[in-house]
Motif scaffolding. Structure first.
Motif, PDB file in Angstrom:
ATOM      1  N   LEU A   1     -20.430  66.952  30.865  1.00 54.23           N
ATOM      2  CA  LEU A   1     -20.829  66.722  29.482  1.00 54.23           C
ATOM      3  C   LEU A   1     -19.824  67.342  28.526  1.00 54.23           C
ATOM      4  CD1 LEU A   1     -22.781  65.882  27.236  1.00 54.23           C
ATOM      5  CD2 LEU A   1     -23.993  68.041  27.600  1.00 54.23           C
ATOM      6  N   GLN A   2     -19.371  68.557  28.831  1.00 53.80           N
ATOM      7  CA  GLN A   2     -18.429  69.231  27.945  1.00 53.80           C
ATOM      8  C   GLN A   2     -17.100  68.479  27.861  1.00 53.80           C
ATOM      9  OE1 GLN A   2     -19.562  71.678  26.052  1.00 53.80           O
ATOM     10  NE2 GLN A   2     -21.497  71.437  27.131  1.00 53.80           N
ATOM     11  N   GLN A   3     -16.674  67.884  28.977  1.00 55.82           N
ATOM     12  CA  GLN A   3     -15.452  67.073  28.948  1.00 55.82           C
ATOM     13  C   GLN A   3     -15.632  65.856  28.054  1.00 55.82           C
ATOM     14  OE1 GLN A   3     -15.117  66.498  33.178  1.00 55.82           O
ATOM     15  NE2 GLN A   3     -13.692  68.213  33.442  1.00 55.82           N
ATOM     16  N   GLN A   4     -16.799  65.200  28.167  1.00 51.42           N
ATOM     17  CA  GLN A   4     -17.095  64.076  27.283  1.00 51.42           C
ATOM     18  C   GLN A   4     -17.067  64.516  25.824  1.00 51.42           C
ATOM     19  OE1 GLN A   4     -20.911  62.504  29.171  1.00 51.42           O
ATOM     20  NE2 GLN A   4     -20.065  60.672  28.217  1.00 51.42           N
ATOM     21  N   MET A   5     -17.656  65.673  25.575  1.00 52.74           N
ATOM     22  CA  MET A   5     -17.756  66.161  24.201  1.00 52.74           C
ATOM     23  C   MET A   5     -16.387  66.482  23.621  1.00 52.74           C
ATOM     24  SD  MET A   5     -20.877  65.914  23.434  1.00 52.74           S
ATOM     25  CE  MET A   5     -20.634  64.437  24.427  1.00 52.74           C
ATOM     26  N   ARG A   6     -15.545  67.112  24.413  1.00 57.39           N
ATOM     27  CA  ARG A   6     -14.214  67.437  23.906  1.00 57.39           C
ATOM     28  C   ARG A   6     -13.482  66.178  23.476  1.00 57.39           C
ATOM     29  NH1 ARG A   6      -8.829  69.812  27.000  1.00 57.39           N
ATOM     30  NH2 ARG A   6      -7.755  70.481  25.098  1.00 57.39           N
ATOM     31  N   GLN A   7     -13.475  65.180  24.346  1.00 55.78           N
ATOM     32  CA  GLN A   7     -12.782  63.950  24.002  1.00 55.78           C
ATOM     33  C   GLN A   7     -13.429  63.255  22.803  1.00 55.78           C
ATOM     34  OE1 GLN A   7      -9.840  63.106  25.267  1.00 55.78           O
ATOM     35  NE2 GLN A   7     -10.033  65.060  26.344  1.00 55.78           N
ATOM     36  N   GLY A   8     -14.754  63.343  22.732  1.00 54.55           N
ATOM     37  CA  GLY A   8     -15.447  62.738  21.609  1.00 54.55           C
ATOM     38  C   GLY A   8     -15.119  63.414  20.292  1.00 54.55           C
ATOM     39  N   PHE A   9     -15.089  64.743  20.289  1.00 53.75           N
ATOM     40  CA  PHE A   9     -14.733  65.469  19.068  1.00 53.75           C
ATOM     41  C   PHE A   9     -13.303  65.150  18.629  1.00 53.75           C
ATOM     42  CE2 PHE A   9     -18.191  68.681  20.002  1.00 53.75           C
ATOM     43  CZ  PHE A   9     -18.907  68.433  18.835  1.00 53.75           C
ATOM     44  N   LEU A  10     -12.397  65.065  19.599  1.00 50.91           N
ATOM     45  CA  LEU A  10     -11.018  64.734  19.245  1.00 50.91           C
ATOM     46  C   LEU A  10     -10.913  63.332  18.665  1.00 50.91           C
ATOM     47  CD1 LEU A  10      -9.128  66.366  22.264  1.00 50.91           C
ATOM     48  CD2 LEU A  10      -9.134  67.146  19.877  1.00 50.91           C
ATOM     49  N   ARG A  11     -11.721  62.398  19.184  1.00 52.61           N
ATOM     50  CA  ARG A  11     -11.742  61.051  18.604  1.00 52.61           C
ATOM     51  C   ARG A  11     -12.294  61.084  17.179  1.00 52.61           C
ATOM     52  NH1 ARG A  11     -13.347  59.525  23.891  1.00 52.61           N
ATOM     53  NH2 ARG A  11     -15.543  59.497  23.253  1.00 52.61           N
ATOM     54  N   LEU A  12     -13.315  61.898  16.960  1.00 48.88           N
ATOM     55  CA  LEU A  12     -13.860  62.031  15.608  1.00 48.88           C
ATOM     56  C   LEU A  12     -12.817  62.571  14.634  1.00 48.88           C
ATOM     57  CD1 LEU A  12     -17.502  63.464  15.854  1.00 48.88           C
ATOM     58  CD2 LEU A  12     -16.803  61.231  14.971  1.00 48.88           C
ATOM     59  N   SER A  13     -11.991  63.502  15.115  1.00 49.88           N
ATOM     60  CA  SER A  13     -10.966  64.067  14.232  1.00 49.88           C
ATOM     61  C   SER A  13      -9.956  63.008  13.806  1.00 49.88           C
ATOM     62  CB  SER A  13     -10.246  65.231  14.928  1.00 49.88           C
ATOM     63  OG  SER A  13      -9.378  64.783  15.960  1.00 49.88           O
ATOM     64  N   LYS A  14      -9.759  61.976  14.649  1.00 51.45           N
ATOM     65  CA  LYS A  14      -8.869  60.879  14.283  1.00 51.45           C
ATOM     66  C   LYS A  14      -9.589  59.832  13.436  1.00 51.45           C
ATOM     67  CE  LYS A  14      -6.028  61.532  18.409  1.00 51.45           C
ATOM     68  NZ  LYS A  14      -5.579  60.970  19.712  1.00 51.45           N
ATOM     69  N   GLU A  15     -10.901  59.733  13.624  1.00 53.67           N
ATOM     70  CA  GLU A  15     -11.692  58.791  12.830  1.00 53.67           C
ATOM     71  C   GLU A  15     -11.814  59.266  11.381  1.00 53.67           C
ATOM     72  OE1 GLU A  15     -16.220  56.872  12.850  1.00 53.67           O
ATOM     73  OE2 GLU A  15     -15.472  57.961  14.609  1.00 53.67           O
ATOM     74  N   PHE A  16     -11.893  60.600  11.213  1.00 57.21           N
ATOM     75  CA  PHE A  16     -12.035  61.188   9.875  1.00 57.21           C
ATOM     76  C   PHE A  16     -10.914  62.198   9.623  1.00 57.21           C
ATOM     77  CE2 PHE A  16     -16.406  60.306  11.397  1.00 57.21           C
ATOM     78  CZ  PHE A  16     -16.784  59.356  10.465  1.00 57.21           C
ATOM     79  N   PRO A  17      -9.654  61.742   9.605  1.00 57.42           N
ATOM     80  CA  PRO A  17      -8.539  62.697   9.499  1.00 57.42           C
ATOM     81  C   PRO A  17      -8.498  63.448   8.174  1.00 57.42           C
ATOM     82  CG  PRO A  17      -7.756  60.438   9.231  1.00 57.42           C
ATOM     83  CD  PRO A  17      -9.187  60.346   9.679  1.00 57.42           C
ATOM     84  N   GLU A  18      -9.065  62.866   7.130  1.00 59.89           N
ATOM     85  CA  GLU A  18      -9.057  63.541   5.835  1.00 59.89           C
ATOM     86  C   GLU A  18     -10.026  64.725   5.804  1.00 59.89           C
ATOM     87  OE1 GLU A  18     -12.562  61.059   5.962  1.00 59.89           O
ATOM     88  OE2 GLU A  18     -10.477  60.673   6.533  1.00 59.89           O
ATOM     89  N   ARG A  19     -10.953  64.765   6.743  1.00 57.77           N
ATOM     90  CA  ARG A  19     -11.971  65.814   6.769  1.00 57.77           C
ATOM     91  C   ARG A  19     -11.733  66.858   7.855  1.00 57.77           C
ATOM     92  NH1 ARG A  19     -17.044  65.979   9.392  1.00 57.77           N
ATOM     93  NH2 ARG A  19     -17.110  63.747   9.858  1.00 57.77           N
ATOM     94  N   PHE A  20     -11.121  66.482   8.955  1.00 60.96           N
ATOM     95  CA  PHE A  20     -10.986  67.366  10.111  1.00 60.96           C
ATOM     96  C   PHE A  20      -9.665  68.126  10.113  1.00 60.96           C
ATOM     97  CE2 PHE A  20     -14.531  65.235  12.042  1.00 60.96           C
ATOM     98  CZ  PHE A  20     -14.949  66.050  13.101  1.00 60.96           C
ATOM     99  N   VAL A  21      -9.715  69.380  10.581  1.00 55.41           N
ATOM    100  CA  VAL A  21      -8.529  70.095  11.044  1.00 55.41           C
ATOM    101  C   VAL A  21      -8.840  70.579  12.461  1.00 55.41           C
ATOM    102  CG1 VAL A  21      -7.701  70.797   8.779  1.00 55.41           C
ATOM    103  CG2 VAL A  21      -9.290  72.280  10.000  1.00 55.41           C
ATOM    104  N   VAL A  22      -7.875  70.460  13.358  1.00 53.96           N
ATOM    105  CA  VAL A  22      -8.061  70.843  14.761  1.00 53.96           C
ATOM    106  C   VAL A  22      -7.281  72.125  15.021  1.00 53.96           C
ATOM    107  CG1 VAL A  22      -7.811  70.138  17.165  1.00 53.96           C
ATOM    108  CG2 VAL A  22      -8.324  68.420  15.404  1.00 53.96           C
ATOM    109  N   ILE A  23      -7.986  73.131  15.544  1.00 51.36           N
ATOM    110  CA  ILE A  23      -7.411  74.436  15.807  1.00 51.36           C
ATOM    111  C   ILE A  23      -7.487  74.727  17.299  1.00 51.36           C
ATOM    112  CG2 ILE A  23      -7.554  76.919  15.344  1.00 51.36           C
ATOM    113  CD1 ILE A  23      -6.831  75.325  12.866  1.00 51.36           C
TER     114      ILE A  23
END
Length: 212
Positions: A163-185
């Motif tokens: 589940l955590q692997q799915q979540m990581r990839q999902g969060f990273l996809r969200l960061s690309k879907e909403f690039p104006e809102r997300f910063v990845v650290i």
């Protein structure tokens, strides 16, 4: 009075997002900001009651559809009673998880229900954070950290590293879907170094809000 700024923290279990949210709150207070630190599910009396329902117990306690309704109800109460009043008073709201977690945990991992999550969000919440800080980390490291906490809120951790692997990839996809809102650290460094990276990423957004 200037409208406050709304910052959320997201990431897989054990990524350090809760620690980083608290550290950012302390840093911003030291810089003179009026900060409210809150969390989801929770952050208001009613939402905290729902928190115990959804985070404790057997992993199969609720269906994904029921979870989405419970999380949305908790978020609505949190929004009405904590977030919106603080923003209206010009405060900076830092929230440990918000709607992106529901998009991932209920909308993605427990069935293809992302559209349902987004529909309910649009109808009942209608607000995204001004900035979302995603603390990224290897899922196996994050889950080991999460398990070591020995808290009672282990229901989602008990779904395992898959589940955590799915979540990581999902969060990273969200960061690309909403690039104006997300910063990845990158969350693998020690917490002080990560906190410095977070502050550097957040500061321009806060300045933009003050100048808007």
């Amino acid at each position: 009075m200037t409208q406050g700024r709304f910052i959320s923290f997201e990431g897989i279990d054990g990524s350090g997002k809760s620690t980083q949210a608290a550290l950012l709150a302390d840093q911003l207070r030291d810089l003179g900001h009026d900060v409210i630190l809150t969390r989801e599910p929770g952050g208001s009396v009613g939402a905290e009651e729902i928190r115990s329902l959804v985070l404790e117990g057997d992993p199969d306690r609720w269906s994904a559809e029921t979870e989405i309704l419970l999380f949305t109800a908790a978020r609505r109460d949190h929004l009405e009673r904590t977030i919106l009043p603080a923003l209206a008073a010009g405060k900076t709201v830092i929230c440990d998880r918000f709607a992106d977690s529901t998009r991932m945990y209920q909308g993605l991992s427990r069935g293809d229900l992302r559209s349902l999550v987004d529909q309910l969000h649009s109808l009942m919440i209608g607000r995204e954070p001004d900035l979302t800080v995603l603390i990224d980390m290897d899922p196996s490291v994050g889950l080991a950290r999460a398990k070591s906490r020995q808290t009672s809120e282990e229901r989602f951790e008990d779904f395992g590293v898959g589940l955590q692997q799915q979540m990581r990839q999902g969060f990273l996809r969200l960061s690309k879907e909403f690039p104006e809102r997300f910063v990845v650290i990158n969350g693998v460094d020690d917490k002080e170094a990560v906190a410095g990276d977070v502050l550097s990423a957040v500061t321009p957004h806060l300045q933009k809000g003050l100048n808007a």
